[in-house]
Design a protein around this motif. Structure first.
Motif, PDB file in Angstrom:
ATOM      1  N   LEU A  48       6.017  -7.264   8.458  1.00 44.56           N
ATOM      2  CA  LEU A  48       5.189  -8.436   8.241  1.00 44.56           C
ATOM      3  C   LEU A  48       4.238  -8.081   7.104  1.00 44.56           C
ATOM      4  O   LEU A  48       3.462  -7.122   7.208  1.00 44.56           O
ATOM      5  CB  LEU A  48       4.405  -8.800   9.502  1.00 44.56           C
ATOM      6  N   ARG A  49       4.317  -8.824   6.001  1.00 47.03           N
ATOM      7  CA  ARG A  49       3.508  -8.528   4.815  1.00 47.03           C
ATOM      8  C   ARG A  49       2.567  -9.682   4.528  1.00 47.03           C
ATOM      9  O   ARG A  49       2.940 -10.846   4.655  1.00 47.03           O
ATOM     10  CB  ARG A  49       4.388  -8.284   3.587  1.00 47.03           C
ATOM     11  N   HIS A  50       1.357  -9.341   4.117  1.00 48.01           N
ATOM     12  CA  HIS A  50       0.402 -10.350   3.665  1.00 48.01           C
ATOM     13  C   HIS A  50      -0.586  -9.667   2.736  1.00 48.01           C
ATOM     14  O   HIS A  50      -1.349  -8.791   3.159  1.00 48.01           O
ATOM     15  CB  HIS A  50      -0.339 -10.990   4.842  1.00 48.01           C
ATOM     16  N   HIS A  51      -0.566 -10.065   1.468  1.00 45.44           N
ATOM     17  CA  HIS A  51      -1.372  -9.400   0.443  1.00 45.44           C
ATOM     18  C   HIS A  51      -1.081  -7.896   0.498  1.00 45.44           C
ATOM     19  O   HIS A  51       0.056  -7.491   0.333  1.00 45.44           O
ATOM     20  CB  HIS A  51      -2.849  -9.733   0.614  1.00 45.44           C
ATOM     21  N   TYR A  55       2.796  -4.569   8.422  1.00 42.25           N
ATOM     22  CA  TYR A  55       2.896  -4.173   9.831  1.00 42.25           C
ATOM     23  C   TYR A  55       4.367  -4.059  10.195  1.00 42.25           C
ATOM     24  O   TYR A  55       5.187  -4.921   9.846  1.00 42.25           O
ATOM     25  CB  TYR A  55       2.221  -5.213  10.734  1.00 42.25           C
ATOM     26  N   ASP A  56       4.713  -2.978  10.882  1.00 43.57           N
ATOM     27  CA  ASP A  56       6.086  -2.723  11.311  1.00 43.57           C
ATOM     28  C   ASP A  56       6.347  -3.505  12.598  1.00 43.57           C
ATOM     29  O   ASP A  56       5.913  -3.105  13.681  1.00 43.57           O
ATOM     30  CB  ASP A  56       6.276  -1.221  11.533  1.00 43.57           C
ATOM     31  N   LEU A  57       7.066  -4.632  12.472  1.00 42.55           N
ATOM     32  CA  LEU A  57       7.357  -5.456  13.642  1.00 42.55           C
ATOM     33  C   LEU A  57       8.403  -4.822  14.546  1.00 42.55           C
ATOM     34  O   LEU A  57       8.474  -5.145  15.735  1.00 42.55           O
ATOM     35  CB  LEU A  57       7.849  -6.837  13.187  1.00 42.55           C
ATOM     36  N   THR A 645       6.374  -0.815   2.095  1.00 39.39           N
ATOM     37  CA  THR A 645       5.161  -1.431   2.631  1.00 39.39           C
ATOM     38  C   THR A 645       4.188  -1.856   1.536  1.00 39.39           C
ATOM     39  O   THR A 645       3.195  -2.515   1.829  1.00 39.39           O
ATOM     40  CB  THR A 645       4.442  -0.467   3.596  1.00 39.39           C
ATOM     41  N   ASN A 646       4.447  -1.476   0.288  1.00 43.34           N
ATOM     42  CA  ASN A 646       3.665  -1.995  -0.828  1.00 43.34           C
ATOM     43  C   ASN A 646       4.112  -3.438  -1.052  1.00 43.34           C
ATOM     44  O   ASN A 646       5.241  -3.697  -1.453  1.00 43.34           O
ATOM     45  CB  ASN A 646       3.897  -1.149  -2.077  1.00 43.34           C
ATOM     46  N   HIS A 678       7.624   3.014   0.497  1.00 39.40           N
ATOM     47  CA  HIS A 678       7.296   3.073  -0.926  1.00 39.40           C
ATOM     48  C   HIS A 678       7.546   4.471  -1.485  1.00 39.40           C
ATOM     49  O   HIS A 678       8.023   4.621  -2.616  1.00 39.40           O
ATOM     50  CB  HIS A 678       5.834   2.670  -1.134  1.00 39.40           C
ATOM     51  N   ILE A 679       7.207   5.491  -0.706  1.00 43.62           N
ATOM     52  CA  ILE A 679       7.559   6.874  -1.048  1.00 43.62           C
ATOM     53  C   ILE A 679       8.750   7.259  -0.177  1.00 43.62           C
ATOM     54  O   ILE A 679       8.640   7.292   1.054  1.00 43.62           O
ATOM     55  CB  ILE A 679       6.390   7.842  -0.795  1.00 43.62           C
TER      56      ILE A 679
END
Length: 717
Positions: A48-51, A55-57, A645-646, A678-679
């Motif tokens: 779940l991404r926002h700006h 969060y890992d659902l 996650t970025n 991301h890494i």
């Protein structure tokens, strides 16, 4: 190729991290050994991404708090010859000692999630509580550490658990409903908020591992802070009970604090809606809380103390920005403040008596001792080296006991006896030191010995600096230029000669991936980014710096600057894509990892650009590589993590550049790494990226580059 990748697989398997966890009395030590490059999670990660929030659902936790499986063993600090007591199953953090040091607790991975366990200090008779699945909720939000598992008095456990009847395989019901986004609530829209609420819900429970009983303190809430008082009875919890409060936590950093008595069925103490992380227990036996009231930039930070049921009492204030604090007693808070660019250690009762620090402090901690308490501050100086500073508080005055660099860390001190961790040359050891002698209790190798490598550093006229790493061999090698763009006033200085180079390149980094076939040049390029910067200024700096670097490298022996590969990660990949359009045909191929190539998808700003899209359209257009794909003729390999996650470097970004290059007729290959962040850090992800990147580079550096490009263009067409 196969043998080389097998060698790299062996290298990955040999790398590990080791953590030493002394018992409160220092008599035993738990040794936690974790693979440096673990296996990938088996279940597909949905984010779940926002700006900038992710969060890992799937695992229902913040990605930065995802625990990794490890091997646990214990040793006797006073009798090292007794050997290790190995745990019969894998464990994950947190691993905690009971207050009296007679038992351990922790988590162990299962298909449904993580379940708690308890056991003796030698791994005898550990019990897994398989009917309880631990929840992480929002613990660890904004980097504030908190664990979902704690010891209580009378050998009980405080555990944050999944709500009853919550099926791990069940789909989030809010993901199946219609979603409406309204600009009136553009900060955390309702659909995202409901999905996060459902995934992060948890119950706060007290378990009795021996009798099998469970008592629930609160149900169906989101928890972002959790701490147990020294008496083992009282629990401080920062909880969210509805969507309104959840939005307040995410946007204003406010949360409801309560104190629960785990021994009595009574109503909790409601402490009110306070800033997240502003309350902490003191180390005194009688439950006492300290409150940090952070002021604005022109106001002092005030500290208050209160025992349960009593009114708060002010205990001091300090000027400057408080970056870390720790309640030493109910009357004294040790803190780190920043004033005029300098860091200092002080007490809340008298901030005129200070100890200057070489750099920012990562954390303050209390060493577990049975006599006078000793505190430790972990800092990083301007030379990049980490240090530990030991001190004691006497009558409100700080007394420095000593400092040591990162290769020597005191883990436990009781009188004249210390347990000391040492790290050097890819090895770690634990020693028990007294005034008269020192005995090694444990030793482990963290990484295989590095291959012989020559490292040189230098600075260019533009202020950029570069580092050349190459195998210690006479052949003339092609060059991989790894681009690291930074803001001009924040550019990193090259390491002074007194700072030793890393013993070995980390897995997945350019030196690890491309040596010894290529010479790896890391170029740190400062860009003239300001509130009035234009793309032409930034592009000119990129172009002239790269041209100057290649000219300087061409004068050095053993470097073939007619065969150059361009590489970059994140913003380095985005800047690299721009550079390919500015210098067409100068590079034989390029490798771009996890970049953002369409800046119209990030209209509120990116990297060092804080103006919105319409105030700096040339910057956004210039860093949108998809607009200039027709000017790129260099073959490009795009490596993208699917679970990045970025929130700016998603698969959509990589696909947009891939599609644009295909339409433009440029040779391009896109590799999507399953369940990678991301890494890239898992064993499978690192090996896949290494195989693809090495094969791509060999493909375009050998034979006729022009003929190969023509063949690839025909295949794409």
């Amino acid at each position: 190729m196969r043998d080389e990748l097998e060698d790299r697989a062996v290298d990955l398997d040999a790398r590990r991290t080791v953590s030493y966890l002394p018992s409160p009395d220092g008599g035993r030590v738990a040794v936690l050994t974790t693979p440096r490059c673990p296996d990938r999670p088996s279940r597909r990660i949905h984010l779940l991404r926002h700006h900038r929030f992710a969060y890992d659902l799937t695992h229902r936790l913040l990605p930065t708090t995802r625990p990794l499986p490890a091997r646990l063993a214990t040793i006797h600090a006073g009798h090292p010859d007794t050997g290790l007591g190995d745990w019969p199953f894998p464990v994950t953090p947190p691993v905690r000692w009971q207050t009296n040091g007679t038992a351990l607790s922790g988590l162990t991975p299962t298909r449904a999630g993580f379940c708690p366990w308890v056991g003796g200090p030698s791994g005898i008779g550990p019990v897994r509580i398989t009917d309880t699945i631990v929840a992480h909720s929002l613990l660890g939000l904004r980097g504030r550490h908190a664990d979902p598992l704690h010891w209580l008095s009378e050998a009980r456990l405080l555990v944050l658990v999944r709500p009853a009847g919550d099926d791990v395989d069940a789909e989030n019901p809010y993901a199946q409903s219609d979603a409406v986004f309204d600009s009136a609530v553009r900060i955390w829209p309702e659909p995202l908020l409901r999905s996060l609420w459902y995934a992060a819900r948890a119950d706060l429970a007290v378990l009795d591992p021996h009798l099998g009983g469970r008592r629930t303190l609160c149900t169906g809430t989101v928890v972002a802070d959790l701490a147990v008082a020294p008496d083992g009875r009282h629990v401080l919890a920062g909880i969210v009970e509805d969507l309104h409060d959840l939005r307040g936590l995410l946007t204003q950093d406010l949360i409801n604090y309560r104190v629960y008595d785990t021994t009595r069925p009574r109503q909790p103490w409601n402490l009110g809606r306070l800033r997240h992380g502003s309350l902490r227990w003191t180390s005194e036996s009688q439950p006492t809380l300290v409150f940090c009231d952070e002021g604005r930039s022109d106001e002092p930070t005030r500290f208050w103390t209160a025992r349960l049921g009593a009114d708060p009492v002010p205990i001091g204030q300090v000027t400057g920005l408080v970056t870390a604090w720790y309640p030493a007693t109910s009357e004294t808070v040790v803190l780190v403040s920043r004033q005029n660019g300098e860091y200092r250690l002080a007490c809340s009762s008298d901030d005129t008596r200070i100890l200057p620090l070489p750099g920012p402090v990562r954390r303050l901690a209390r060493l577990e001792v049975t006599s006078r308490p000793v505190l430790a501050a972990f800092s990083r100086g301007p030379d990049g080296l980490r240090a530990q500073h030991l001190f004691r508080v006497d009558n409100g005055e700080l007394i420095l006991l000593g400092s040591a660099h990162y290769d020597r860390t005191v883990l436990h001190q009781d009188g004249e006896v210390r347990l000391v961790e040492r790290r050097s040359g890819g090895q770690v050891s634990l020693t028990r030191e007294t005034v008269t002698d020192a005995r090694t209790l444990h030793r482990a190798c963290l990484a295989p010995p590095p291959d012989p490598t020559r490292i040189t550093t230098a600075r260019l006229d533009s202020g950029a600096h570069y580092e050349v790493r190459r195998a210690d061999q006479p052949e003339c090698l092609p060059v991989m230029v790894w681009l690291v763009p930074v803001q001009e006033q924040e550019q990193d200085e090259p390491a002074p000669p007194s700072v030793p180079a890393p013993a070995a390149a980390a897995p997945g980094t350019p030196a690890w991936t491309y040596l010894p076939e290529l010479a790896v040049v890391t170029l740190t390029c400062p860009l003239p980014w300001s509130p009035t910067a234009t793309f032409d200024e930034i592009a000119d700096r990129l172009r002239t710096t790269m041209v100057r670097l290649l000219s300087v490298l061409g004068e050095q022996e053993g470097l073939d600057t007619d065969r150059v590969v361009l590489g970059g990660h994140s913003f380095g990949a985005a800047a690299g894509a721009v550079l390919l359009s500015l210098l067409p045909g100068r590079f034989q191929c390029a490798v771009l990892r996890n970049g953002a190539y369409n800046r119209t998808l990030t209209p509120a700003g990116f990297q060092h650009e804080h103006r919105p899209f319409w105030q700096a359209p040339d910057i956004y257009d210039g860093f949108t590589a998809t607009r200039v794909a027709h000017r790129i003729s260099t073959p490009v390999l795009l490596v993208q993590s699917e679970a990045d996650t970025n929130t700016s470097t998603t698969v959509v970004q990589a696909r947009s550049l891939y599609d644009a290059l295909v339409v433009a007729g440029c040779p391009v290959r896109l590799v999507l790494l399953h369940n990678e962040d991301h890494i890239v850090h898992t064993r499978q992800g690192i090996l896949t990226a290494a195989r693809e990147e090495r094969a791509w580079i060999r493909r375009w550096l050998t034979g006729s580059t022009i003929d190969a490009a023509n063949r690839q263009t025909e295949e794409v067409g």
